[in-house]
Design an enzyme around this catalytic site. Structure first.
Site, mmCIF file in Angstrom:
data_model
loop_
_atom_site.group_PDB
_atom_site.id
_atom_site.type_symbol
_atom_site.label_atom_id
_atom_site.label_comp_id
_atom_site.label_asym_id
_atom_site.label_seq_id
_atom_site.Cartn_x
_atom_site.Cartn_y
_atom_site.Cartn_z
ATOM 1 C CB THR A 35 -0.921 0.030 1.241
ATOM 2 O OG1 THR A 35 -0.105 0.030 2.411
ATOM 3 C CG2 THR A 35 -1.872 -1.154 1.249
ATOM 4 C CG HIS A 50 9.647 -4.645 3.006
ATOM 5 N ND1 HIS A 50 8.626 -5.205 3.727
ATOM 6 C CD2 HIS A 50 10.271 -3.785 3.844
ATOM 7 C CE1 HIS A 50 8.624 -4.703 4.951
ATOM 8 N NE2 HIS A 50 9.611 -3.842 5.042
ATOM 9 N NE ARG A 54 7.154 -9.203 -1.553
ATOM 10 C CZ ARG A 54 7.375 -7.937 -1.269
ATOM 11 N NH1 ARG A 54 7.622 -7.567 -0.045
ATOM 12 N NH2 ARG A 54 7.343 -7.020 -2.232
#
Length: 179
Positions: A35, A50, A54
């Site tokens: 977001t 971040h 992943r």
């Protein structure tokens, strides 16, 4: 079966890593719904860290406001995070500064969008910050935003099947099933 999990805690408490780990336990191909609005280079770097954490098994979606635009039916989705999502409603870039929404207007819009989004049959893992755990700010805008996020966190927690508090990388179950 629909399931809502809220992971909360302070900055750098391990919230996002806990959410990602839980999502990978529940799915081989989870969704990461970011977001964040990139405000500056330092924040861009945080986002990149971040993203690097992943792997390719993640479906990445960037959506600053309207989460319900995205069909996540039957999926496990990490929404990171409520704090930035609230910021996007509170500091509307579509309006002039003097036309910013009130806390009540922003909260109503957030709750309605949350309800539309979580009406889907999916597993939702929301990440949020406990920004109200410190002292009361001297800044009016900061106090208003802290109120907004605190009320939104309470709303999500009331709808959640599980609530987890992260403290120094350790998860503490607040509501719901055991780890």
């Amino acid at each position: 079966m629909k399931r809502i999990i809220l992971i909360t805690g302070g900055q750098r408490s391990g919230k996002s890593q806990k959410a990602e780990s839980l999502a990978l336990e529940l799915s081989d191909n989870p969704v990461y719904l970011a977001t964040a609005h990139i405000w500056d280079e330092e924040f861009r770097r945080r986002v990149e860290i971040h993203q690097q954490r992943r792997g390719p098994q993640w479906t990445n979606i960037e959506e600053e406001k309207f989460l319900s635009r995205h069909n996540v039916e039957g999926r496990v989705v990490v929404i990171d995070c409520i704090t930035l999502w609230c910021t996007n409603f509170f500091f509307s870039r579509e309006k002039a500064e003097w036309e910013q929404p009130t806390v009540d207007d922003a909260l109503a819009a957030l709750k309605a969008e949350f309800d539309r989004f979580t009406d889907q049959d999916a597993t939702f893992i929301f990440v949020t910050n406990e920004i109200g755990s410190g002292g009361v700010s001297e800044n009016t805008i900061q106090r208003r935003f802290t109120d907004l996020e605190g009320w939104m966190n309470q709303y999500v927690a009331s709808k959640a099947d599980e609530v987890i508090l992260m403290v120094s990388g350790i998860s503490v179950r607040i509501k719901g099933l055991k780890d």
